[in-house]
Design a protein around this motif. Structure first.
Motif, PDB file in Angstrom:
ATOM      1  N   LEU A  69      -7.328  -0.111  -6.037  1.00 58.43           N
ATOM      2  CA  LEU A  69      -6.754   0.411  -7.271  1.00 58.43           C
ATOM      3  C   LEU A  69      -7.538  -0.062  -8.486  1.00 58.43           C
ATOM      4  CD1 LEU A  69      -2.900  -0.022  -6.678  1.00 58.43           C
ATOM      5  CD2 LEU A  69      -4.348   1.948  -6.181  1.00 58.43           C
TER       6      LEU A  69
ATOM      7  N   ALA B  56       1.726   1.202  -4.252  1.00 59.40           N
ATOM      8  CA  ALA B  56       0.515   1.892  -4.709  1.00 59.40           C
ATOM      9  C   ALA B  56       0.715   3.403  -4.604  1.00 59.40           C
ATOM     10  CB  ALA B  56      -0.678   1.461  -3.855  1.00 59.40           C
TER      11      ALA B  56
ATOM     12  N   SER C  27       1.637   0.901 -11.422  1.00 63.18           N
ATOM     13  CA  SER C  27       2.435   0.654 -10.223  1.00 63.18           C
ATOM     14  C   SER C  27       3.415  -0.495 -10.430  1.00 63.18           C
ATOM     15  CB  SER C  27       1.515   0.357  -9.034  1.00 63.18           C
ATOM     16  OG  SER C  27       0.669   1.451  -8.752  1.00 63.18           O
TER      17      SER C  27
ATOM     18  N   VAL D  97      -3.856  -1.225  -2.198  1.00 60.59           N
ATOM     19  CA  VAL D  97      -3.855  -2.072  -3.390  1.00 60.59           C
ATOM     20  C   VAL D  97      -5.267  -2.563  -3.700  1.00 60.59           C
ATOM     21  CG1 VAL D  97      -2.971  -4.222  -4.365  1.00 60.59           C
ATOM     22  CG2 VAL D  97      -1.466  -2.764  -3.001  1.00 60.59           C
TER      23      VAL D  97
ATOM     24  N   ASP E 279       0.836  -1.204   0.000  1.00 63.61           N
ATOM     25  CA  ASP E 279       0.000   0.000   0.000  1.00 63.61           C
ATOM     26  C   ASP E 279       0.871   1.254   0.000  1.00 63.61           C
ATOM     27  OD1 ASP E 279      -2.168  -1.668   0.140  1.00 63.61           O
ATOM     28  OD2 ASP E 279      -2.395  -1.506   2.314  1.00 63.61           O
TER      29      ASP E 279
END
Length: 464
Positions: A254, A245, A262, A251, A221
């Protein structure tokens, strides 16, 4: 006969007392009623208030110690806050119990309804949860059930820990490690099947074993917790790449585009942690020394001069705008075919570039430090072992009593708040700024992971 109960107790008045003699409960009650009688009129007379049920029974606890009587009395009140405060002040004015001097002091006036409010709040929350669960539309339940069934069909349980994973973990040469089940679901939804979740911050042995056989990319994250998980994984297992991220996002939330971007921006693990050293963050200078910067505007290059040329004569002339510099910085003549009007250097690589490359090389090379003495290791090593990987700092006084535990980014400011600190142990780099602040606050020793470019002074710097 007066009532001994109160209709509705709104407030509880607690008053402590100390009497210069040995007395009993009836003596204290008699003094309270006797000295408050007629003091505030009939409306706030204590006997009348008890008779009307606005004040309850006065509870007294006391004990006799060395010829004195100490204790506390509690008065339940059903009046409003103003009237209760006036009554409490009247009781506090009692100055004698029998023949002895006495002192009454108001300790607290508690709202007796606060506990009831908490019970109402809890009960209301339970009622709302039950209502929402029972009144959920059938269509929503059906849609959510189908969606969850499709997601679960793709997830497999992997290893003895039953980790959430995609179906291609065994067959793929490279795997992506994420933090939890929700992250696995999101990547599977976007057709990324070589993914496995850690189910929290704990790193299972199954994933560590996989890191020895396969190439591992950890996808964390975009917060501080994600960085700490990546750092811990790099210390326990073999980690090739780190993907992160966007800042402030997880995550599991997303979109497909953000996931692809990413993963494309993943960096080798060693470069990721080195990059964190050079990032300009508000608190980075606390535990990472800043790399020097020499821009052309801040530090002009030596041996350089801009020249202008006359079109009429074709001869070179120094810029008349700076006539006082006309004799500075001359170098050898340019070879034929050189372009007029271009800057000229005194030879070799530009000094600005050389200075910057030299400073960066010095910064990146690890500083070789003398080992800590046996006394320092015995004294500070147990503390440092507990702090490693936490980015925390502990401050101790001269007898090694812990004064405070703070984040490393707050260490400089916390030194001003803990004037008695003599020893500082922290999970970070000992910087010049930290040493100067420690010297101002008379700190004797700083213990860190390694040293930056600091000068020896009154503060002892130790690395473990």
């Amino acid at each position: 006969m007066a009532k001994t109960y109160v209709n509705t107790a709104k407030y509880m008045v607690r008053i402590s007392f100390e009497i210069d003699g040995v007395v009993d409960k009836p003596d204290i009650v008699g003094a309270v009623f006797g000295q408050s009688e007629g003091l505030l009129g009939d409306e706030l007379d204590l006997k009348e208030l008890q008779k009307n049920g606005k004040v309850g029974r006065i509870e007294i606890t006391h004990k006799n110690i060395l010829g004195k009587t100490k204790g506390e009395l509690t008065v339940p009140s059903g009046m409003d806050m103003v009237q209760t405060s006036v009554l409490a002040a009247a009781i506090e004015s009692v100055d004698k119990v029998g023949p002895y001097e006495a002192k009454f002091t108001i300790e607290t006036i508690e709202d007796a309804r606060s506990n009831k409010r908490e019970e109402i709040k809890k009960r209301a929350s339970d009622i709302l949860k039950k209502f929402m669960s029972e009144q959920m539309p059938d269509a929503m339940e059906l849609t959510e059930g189908i969606r969850e069934e499709v997601r679960s069909a793709k997830i497999v349980e992997y290893g003895p820990e039953n980790l959430s994973a995609g179906p291609d973990v065994d067959s793929s040469k490279e795997i992506i490690v994420v933090e939890g089940r929700a992250d696995v679901v999101n990547l599977l939804r976007n057709s990324i099947k070589n993914v496995i979740g850690m189910d929290g911050g704990k790193i299972p042995q199954t994933i560590l074993d996989l890191s020895e056989k396969k190439g591992v990319t950890i996808f964390v994250d975009g917060d501080r917790g994600g960085e700490l998980i990546a750092r811990r994984f790099s210390q326990l297992g073999r980690l090739e790449f780190i993907a992160r991220a966007p800042d402030g996002k997880e995550v599991e939330e997303l979109t497909r585009k953000e996931i692809i971007q990413s993963l494309e921006k993943k960096v080798p693990a060693e470069n990721f942690f080195r990059k964190k050293v050079f990032e300009k963050e508000p608190s980075a200078e606390t535990f990472f020394p800043k790399a020097p910067f020499f821009g052309s505007r801040e530090r002009p290059m030596q041996g350089y001069q801009h020249r202008s040329y006359s079109r009429e004569s074709g001869e070179r002339q120094y810029n008349r705008r700076y006539p006082e510099r006309s004799g500075i910085g001359r170098g050898p003549r340019r070879p034929e075919g050189s372009r007029y009007g271009s800057p000229r250097y005194s030879g070799g690589r530009p000094r600005e570039r050389n200075d910057y490359m030299h400073s960066r090389q010095q910064f990146e090379e690890p500083i070789r430090e003398a080992p800590a003495s046996p006394e320092d290791r015995e004294k500070f090593l147990p503390v440092m072992e507990k702090l490693k990987g936490t980015l925390k700092a502990k401050l101790f006084d001269a007898q090694m009593n812990e004064l405070s535990e703070v984040n490393v980014r707050d260490l400089v400011t916390s030194l001003d708040e803990n004037k008695n600190a003599k020893f500082v142990v922290f999970d970070g780099i000992i910087t010049k700024r930290l040493v100067e602040k420690a010297s101002e606050n008379k700190v004797e020793c700083i213990v860190g992971v390694r040293k930056g470019k600091i000068e020896e002074g009154t503060v002892k710097a130790v690395t473990l």
